[in-house]
Scaffold this motif. Structure first.
Motif, PDB file in Angstrom:
ATOM      1  N   ASP A   1      34.177  32.917 -18.366  1.00 41.11           N
ATOM      2  CA  ASP A   1      34.221  32.502 -16.976  1.00 41.11           C
ATOM      3  C   ASP A   1      35.946  32.038 -16.734  1.00 41.11           C
ATOM      4  O   ASP A   1      36.053  31.037 -17.335  1.00 41.11           O
ATOM      5  CB  ASP A   1      33.506  31.387 -16.758  1.00 41.11           C
ATOM      6  CG  ASP A   1      31.891  31.705 -17.137  1.00 41.11           C
ATOM      7  OD1 ASP A   1      31.592  33.092 -17.387  1.00 41.11           O
ATOM      8  OD2 ASP A   1      30.961  30.990 -17.017  1.00 41.11           O
TER       9      ASP A   1
ATOM     10  N   HIS B   1      33.921  29.276  -6.830  1.00 43.10           N
ATOM     11  CA  HIS B   1      33.157  28.549  -7.655  1.00 43.10           C
ATOM     12  C   HIS B   1      31.952  27.654  -7.237  1.00 43.10           C
ATOM     13  O   HIS B   1      31.754  26.561  -7.637  1.00 43.10           O
ATOM     14  CB  HIS B   1      33.875  27.754  -8.939  1.00 43.10           C
ATOM     15  CG  HIS B   1      33.135  27.510 -10.183  1.00 43.10           C
ATOM     16  ND1 HIS B   1      32.045  26.763 -10.292  1.00 43.10           N
ATOM     17  CD2 HIS B   1      33.387  28.387 -11.332  1.00 43.10           C
ATOM     18  CE1 HIS B   1      31.338  27.101 -11.713  1.00 43.10           C
ATOM     19  NE2 HIS B   1      32.440  27.620 -12.396  1.00 43.10           N
TER      20      HIS B   1
ATOM     21  N   ASP C   1      37.431  30.118 -14.864  1.00 42.09           N
ATOM     22  CA  ASP C   1      37.345  29.289 -13.949  1.00 42.09           C
ATOM     23  C   ASP C   1      38.669  28.578 -13.654  1.00 42.09           C
ATOM     24  O   ASP C   1      38.753  28.261 -12.484  1.00 42.09           O
ATOM     25  CB  ASP C   1      36.497  28.190 -14.469  1.00 42.09           C
ATOM     26  CG  ASP C   1      34.960  28.659 -14.420  1.00 42.09           C
ATOM     27  OD1 ASP C   1      34.582  29.791 -13.882  1.00 42.09           O
ATOM     28  OD2 ASP C   1      34.340  28.207 -15.310  1.00 42.09           O
TER      29      ASP C   1
ATOM     30  N   HIS D   1      32.468  35.698 -10.048  1.00 41.88           N
ATOM     31  CA  HIS D   1      32.123  34.498 -10.238  1.00 41.88           C
ATOM     32  C   HIS D   1      32.219  33.656  -9.152  1.00 41.88           C
ATOM     33  O   HIS D   1      32.979  32.372  -9.369  1.00 41.88           O
ATOM     34  CB  HIS D   1      32.871  34.069 -11.523  1.00 41.88           C
ATOM     35  CG  HIS D   1      32.236  32.831 -12.025  1.00 41.88           C
ATOM     36  ND1 HIS D   1      30.893  32.316 -12.372  1.00 41.88           N
ATOM     37  CD2 HIS D   1      33.016  31.653 -13.010  1.00 41.88           C
ATOM     38  CE1 HIS D   1      30.650  31.404 -13.038  1.00 41.88           C
ATOM     39  NE2 HIS D   1      32.156  30.686 -13.259  1.00 41.88           N
TER      40      HIS D   1
HETATM   41 ZN   LIG Z   1      32.365  28.901 -13.990  1.00 36.96          ZN
END
Ligand SMILES: [Zn+2]
Length: 289
Positions: free
Chosen positions: A44, A119, A46, A115
């Motif tokens: 991920d 977020h 992020d 994704h």
């Molecule tokens: Zn995430």
């Protein structure tokens, strides 16, 4: 039994029935010949976007930047050195922040999947659609390909309408299964927090106190994940290992993953596809039945 209690039990039963109805197990996951287990390495990407939304202090957010500057490149190098094809779930905004990394992931033959935009999945349906389409367009601009997988709680119907074929978000099973909601069906590739680096290597996790930190010895995580892998390997199962570039991109953790992948490769029948490759295989086998 008093009425309130009986009503509560009815509600629980109804919730259990509707939950079961949204979950269809696949009787036998058909892997390609000689494959015993599929291992999805998922990352991920992020860079702590979620924490930015939570207005965390700069010292915390800098850890996320490490993921974009260093961690993601180390993970790509690690996967490439083993010939492992990974899936990188990428928020749309990362395309603005780290475009070269997103391009490099795709160039290496890894999958770039959705994704969310920043977020989070907005509650307002129009804004939710806007975020999903914006993310798909941003990823496509950099990779030349629209995403077909998502790690998010976007509505299944919206995902299906926009060409998505799988989700990897929940832990409701240990094998891939079909998830239904509002007339939409998507394949689900489950993971679990016990196989998620953030659960073992997080310092100052979501504003936690000093006595609640989890900096685990990488060798301990190696043993736990190896045991989880062997448990699935013996039964011809599935493993989805969830990594974050700002967590696993640290040198000693990369070294641990290097040992883990090398050891997995010593056994016959271990397949490292992208989530898309696995999803397409399962969907095609399902149609053939
Ligand atoms: Zn995430």
């Amino acid at each position: 039994m008093d009425n309130a209690l009986s009503r509560e039990i009815d509600e629980l039963a109804a919730a259990a029935i509707s939950y079961a109805a949204s979950h269809t197990r696949i009787a036998k996951i058909a892997y390609p010949p000689n494959v015993r287990i599929a291992v999805n390495f998922t990352a991920d990407f992020d860079t702590m976007l979620l924490r930015r939304l939570m207005n965390e202090p700069p010292q915390q957010l800098a850890k996320g930047e490490f993921g974009g500057r260093v961690g993601i490149w180390r993970l790509i190098e690690l996967f490439d050195s083993h010939g492992v094809k990974a899936t990188v779930f990428t928020p749309g905004r990362i395309c603005e922040l780290y475009p070269r990394a997103v391009q490099a992931i795709a160039r290496g033959g890894h999958e770039v999947a959705d994704h969310m935009w920043e977020h989070r999945v907005p509650k307002e349906p129009d804004l939710e659609r806007d975020h999903l389409l914006k993310t798909s367009a941003a990823l496509e601009r950099l990779t030349g390909k629209r995403p077909v997988g998502s790690r998010s709680s976007h509505s299944l119907k919206l995902l299906q309408e926009n060409g998505f074929i799988y989700v990897s978000e929940h832990s409701a099973d240990h094998l891939p299964y079909y998830q239904q909601s509002n007339g939409a069906t998507l394949l689900h590739l489950p993971f679990h927090f016990a196989i998620d680096d953030a659960m073992f290597f997080s310092y100052a996790w979501m504003g936690s106190r000093n006595d609640a930190q989890r900096i685990t010895d990488p060798d301990r995580v190696f043993d736990l994940w190896w045991d989880a892998f062997m448990h699935q390997y013996r039964q011809g199962g599935y493993l989805n290992i969830c990594l974050h570039p700002f967590v696993s991109g640290r040198a000693l953790r990369i070294a641990m993953l290097d040992r883990l992948i090398a050891k997995m490769k010593t056994l016959p029948g271990v397949w490292f596809p992208t989530c898309e490759e696995l999803a397409r295989h399962i969907l095609a086998a399902g149609e053939a039945h």
